[in-house]
Design an enzyme around this catalytic site. Structure first.
Site, PDB file in Angstrom:
ATOM      1  N   ASN A   1      68.431  79.553  35.981  1.00  0.00           N
ATOM      2  CA  ASN A   1      67.417  79.682  35.674  1.00  0.00           C
ATOM      3  C   ASN A   1      67.333  81.123  35.289  1.00  0.00           C
ATOM      4  O   ASN A   1      67.012  81.882  35.662  1.00  0.00           O
ATOM      5  CB  ASN A   1      66.259  79.351  36.916  1.00  0.00           C
ATOM      6  CG  ASN A   1      66.278  77.765  36.980  1.00  0.00           C
ATOM      7  OD1 ASN A   1      67.076  76.629  36.281  1.00  0.00           O
ATOM      8  ND2 ASN A   1      65.299  78.006  37.759  1.00  0.00           N
TER       9      ASN A   1
ATOM     10  N   SER B   1      79.903  68.784  46.219  1.00  0.00           N
ATOM     11  CA  SER B   1      80.128  69.834  45.242  1.00  0.00           C
ATOM     12  C   SER B   1      81.068  70.227  44.274  1.00  0.00           C
ATOM     13  O   SER B   1      82.356  69.422  44.636  1.00  0.00           O
ATOM     14  CB  SER B   1      79.349  71.348  45.055  1.00  0.00           C
ATOM     15  OG  SER B   1      77.932  70.787  46.414  1.00  0.00           O
TER      16      SER B   1
ATOM     17  N   HIS C   1      74.064  71.836  36.008  1.00  0.00           N
ATOM     18  CA  HIS C   1      73.600  72.870  37.472  1.00  0.00           C
ATOM     19  C   HIS C   1      73.472  72.014  38.463  1.00  0.00           C
ATOM     20  O   HIS C   1      73.869  72.423  39.953  1.00  0.00           O
ATOM     21  CB  HIS C   1      71.839  73.745  37.602  1.00  0.00           C
ATOM     22  CG  HIS C   1      71.019  72.776  37.695  1.00  0.00           C
ATOM     23  ND1 HIS C   1      70.959  71.881  37.158  1.00  0.00           N
ATOM     24  CD2 HIS C   1      70.381  73.225  38.363  1.00  0.00           C
ATOM     25  CE1 HIS C   1      69.464  71.313  37.868  1.00  0.00           C
ATOM     26  NE2 HIS C   1      69.143  72.359  38.792  1.00  0.00           N
TER      27      HIS C   1
END
Length: 397
Positions: free
Chosen positions: A271, A309, A326
């Protein structure tokens, strides 16, 4: 997949996902964003979903302007991960003690340290720039200066929501440490203050969505925002670095006999704003729920608390402004997840993971997220996979 291009008012919208799978609210936001007079490009990641003002999972390139809502309220939120010399064989059968030690070392939720963490006492912590960060605090918005002490004590803390600290195993059985957090309350307050300031400016009064208000170059308001923005991004980077050092200390103590060593830490914002150049233009690129994936850039793309992940390396695709997703991205809101799932569902979907399994984290259940494997498949031209990880411990706020 390569991207699908959808016409937009000022620029085409490049989507690394099936447009029919994007909900109406997020699609409307994307089309609203494409109307901004300063926009030069818009890329949509496969984890795209509805956000405040700008869509989560969007990369917005503008010339001479920046939209605070396209950064998000958790300025500098991102990921850190490090591979250790430990293997699965080094882990105890009962991981609850290890989880408890992590929670003792790293405050979660609204918790904070009793005193500011002393960086000189942290394991292999680089203090270059630390003093400069705090000396620059006096230059940020007056509305949050009274938060100085809180910002100091929250440095090195996790927060709540989708933030986490994890113990993971890769497919070779090596242990990785991973965490996800941002600029804590100070970043949120700075973001909300500047979004409010942008909405008051005359040039933003005719926008289709007031939450897309921008600051334009060479104005005092833009200067003030850039100053606070880059400070908060630095704060977020240090916050993750402090937490990772605390995490490593726990591991070194708990596995003293193994004499644990660590590879270099991988860290990435998702971000944030970056100044980058494309097609001969100097642009301000905002990534809200997206990582930089320039050629050779290492990145981290997490799934949910019960899936897995990926450690990735960027392929440098200019069409996406050198970006990638993301994470898995939500497929339902937090409130919808709480209505749909129970703690029994959470227990089932996090089986084999040492983690909270109570009603306070049902909104983070894996079923509320898109399948991470599908997300990775849709961005094969953006990143290559370096390692696939599966968590065995997940600490949530």
């Amino acid at each position: 997949m390569s991207y699908v291009e959808v016409p937009g008012a000022k620029v085409p919208i490049r989507m690394w996902t099936d447009p029919s799978m994007i909900d109406d609210g997020a699609m409307r936001q994307l089309h609203n964003t494409a109307t901004l007079p300063w926009i030069k490009g818009l890329a949509v990641m496969p984890d795209v979903h509805y956000g405040k003002g700008a869509t989560v999972g969007s990369v917005i390139a503008m010339q001479g302007a920046v939209c605070p809502a396209a950064v998000g309220v958790d300025i500098g939120c991102g990921m850190s991960a490090v591979k250790t010399s430990l293997t699965a064989n080094d882990l105890p059968g009962d991981l609850s003690r290890l989880r408890s030690k992590i929670e003792q070392a790293i405050p979660v939720g609204r918790g904070m340290h009793r005193d500011m963490v002393d960086p000189t006492r942290l394991y292999q912590f680089g203090t270059k720039g630390w003093d400069d960060l705090w000396s620059r605090f006096d230059g940020i918005a007056d509305s949050v200066k009274f938060r100085h002490e809180r910002a100091e004590k929250q440095m090195g803390t996790l927060g709540s929501g989708n933030h986490f600290v994890e113990f993971c195993l890769d497919e070779d059985g090596s242990v990785w440490l991973m965490l996800h957090s941002g600029s804590r309350n100070i970043g949120k307050e700075l973001a909300e203050y500047h979004i409010g300031e942008a909405q008051k400016l005359p040039h933003n009064q005719g926008l289709v969505d007031r939450d897309l208000a921008v600051f334009v170059a060479d104005t005092p308001q833009m200067g003030a925002y850039r100053n606070d923005l880059f400070w908060a991004q630095e704060y977020a980077k240090y916050n993750r670095a402090v937490m990772m050092a605390l995490f490593q200390e726990v591991v070194r103590r708990e596995f003293r006999k193994a004499k644990v060593s660590f590879d270099p830490v991988i860290s990435c914002h998702h971000n944030y704003v970056a100044e980058e150049r494309y097609e001969g233009m100097d642009l301000l690129v905002t990534r809200k729920g997206a990582i930089r994936a320039g050629s050779g850039d290492f990145g981290i793309i997490p799934g949910s608390m019960g899936t897995g992940s990926y450690i990735v390396k960027g392929l440098g695709n200019d069409a996406s402004f050198n970006s990638a997703s993301h994470g898995a991205g939500r497929k339902m809101s937090r409130s919808a997840a709480k209505r749909r799932f129970s703690t029994r569902d959470l227990e089932e979907q996090t089986r084999g993971v040492e983690c909270r399994k109570d009603s306070g984290v049902v909104d983070e259940i894996p079923g509320a997220y898109k399948p991470i494997e599908k997300v990775m498949e849709q961005q094969r031209d953006l990143v290559e996979v370096v390692a696939k990880l599966k968590q065995v411990i997940c600490v949530k706020g």
